[in-house]
Design a protein around this motif. Sequence first.
Motif, short mmCIF file in Angstrom:
data_model
loop_
_atom_site.label_atom_id
_atom_site.label_comp_id
_atom_site.label_asym_id
_atom_site.label_seq_id
_atom_site.Cartn_x
_atom_site.Cartn_y
_atom_site.Cartn_z
N SER A 114 28.37 41.70 39.23
CA SER A 114 28.75 41.97 40.61
C SER A 114 30.23 41.80 40.93
O SER A 114 30.64 42.13 42.01
CB SER A 114 27.93 41.08 41.54
OG SER A 114 28.11 39.72 41.21
N VAL A 115 31.04 41.30 40.01
CA VAL A 115 32.46 41.08 40.30
C VAL A 115 33.31 41.89 39.33
O VAL A 115 33.08 41.86 38.12
CB VAL A 115 32.83 39.59 40.17
CG1 VAL A 115 34.33 39.39 40.30
CG2 VAL A 115 32.11 38.77 41.21
N ILE A 116 34.28 42.60 39.88
CA ILE A 116 35.35 43.18 39.08
C ILE A 116 36.62 42.51 39.56
O ILE A 116 36.94 42.52 40.76
CB ILE A 116 35.46 44.70 39.25
CG1 ILE A 116 34.18 45.39 38.78
CG2 ILE A 116 36.68 45.23 38.49
CD1 ILE A 116 34.16 46.88 39.05
N ALA A 117 37.36 41.92 38.63
CA ALA A 117 38.62 41.26 38.97
C ALA A 117 39.73 41.90 38.15
O ALA A 117 39.57 42.14 36.95
CB ALA A 117 38.55 39.77 38.66
N GLU A 118 40.84 42.21 38.82
CA GLU A 118 42.02 42.69 38.12
C GLU A 118 43.03 41.56 38.07
O GLU A 118 43.46 41.05 39.10
CB GLU A 118 42.64 43.90 38.79
CG GLU A 118 43.83 44.43 38.01
CD GLU A 118 44.49 45.64 38.64
OE1 GLU A 118 44.78 46.59 37.91
OE2 GLU A 118 44.71 45.61 39.87
N LEU A 119 43.39 41.17 36.87
CA LEU A 119 44.27 40.04 36.62
C LEU A 119 45.57 40.52 36.00
O LEU A 119 45.57 41.30 35.05
CB LEU A 119 43.57 39.07 35.66
CG LEU A 119 44.39 37.91 35.10
CD1 LEU A 119 44.76 36.93 36.20
CD2 LEU A 119 43.60 37.22 33.99
N SER A 120 46.67 40.04 36.56
CA SER A 120 47.99 40.23 35.96
C SER A 120 48.62 38.85 35.90
O SER A 120 48.73 38.17 36.92
CB SER A 120 48.82 41.18 36.82
OG SER A 120 50.11 41.35 36.27
N ILE A 121 49.01 38.41 34.70
CA ILE A 121 49.51 37.05 34.54
C ILE A 121 50.60 37.02 33.48
O ILE A 121 50.47 37.67 32.44
CB ILE A 121 48.36 36.08 34.19
CG1 ILE A 121 48.86 34.63 34.14
CG2 ILE A 121 47.66 36.47 32.92
CD1 ILE A 121 47.74 33.60 34.09
N THR A 136 44.66 43.70 33.79
CA THR A 136 43.42 43.86 33.05
C THR A 136 42.26 43.60 33.99
O THR A 136 42.23 42.59 34.68
CB THR A 136 43.38 42.87 31.86
OG1 THR A 136 44.51 43.12 31.02
CG2 THR A 136 42.10 43.04 31.05
N CYS A 137 41.30 44.53 34.00
CA CYS A 137 40.10 44.37 34.82
C CYS A 137 39.02 43.73 33.97
O CYS A 137 38.84 44.08 32.80
CB CYS A 137 39.62 45.71 35.34
SG CYS A 137 40.70 46.42 36.59
N VAL A 138 38.30 42.79 34.58
CA VAL A 138 37.21 42.07 33.92
C VAL A 138 36.00 42.16 34.84
O VAL A 138 36.12 41.97 36.05
CB VAL A 138 37.58 40.59 33.69
CG1 VAL A 138 36.47 39.88 32.93
CG2 VAL A 138 38.90 40.45 32.97
#
Length: 101
Positions: free
Chosen positions: A2-9, A43-45
């Motif tokens: 149920s979750v899509i997270a886009e992370l930039s780090i 990056t999407c997770v």
Amino acid sequence: MSVIAELSIFPLGVQGSLAPYVAKAVHLIRESGLPHHLGPMGTCVEGEWDEVMAVVDQCFKALAVDQERVYMTLKVDWRAGRENGLHSKTASVESQFWSAR
């Protein structure tokens, strides 16, 4: 899922390419086994909230261990009952592309 997270780090204040630091985070994401997509700006997770946030936490801690400053953006889309959102969200837009022209 149920979750899509886009992370930039990445760390701030380092000289040269940030690719080794981004690769460290992507390696942790891949090791998680969660569906993901590497893009040019993040990056999407995809997964359940606790799973995704655990990976985000691991990425942050891995970069922060030897840096004085870490920059991170995180965008999250939660939707009850969604599965395979990494594919279905983009496929939905692609299917409408030609009719919108």
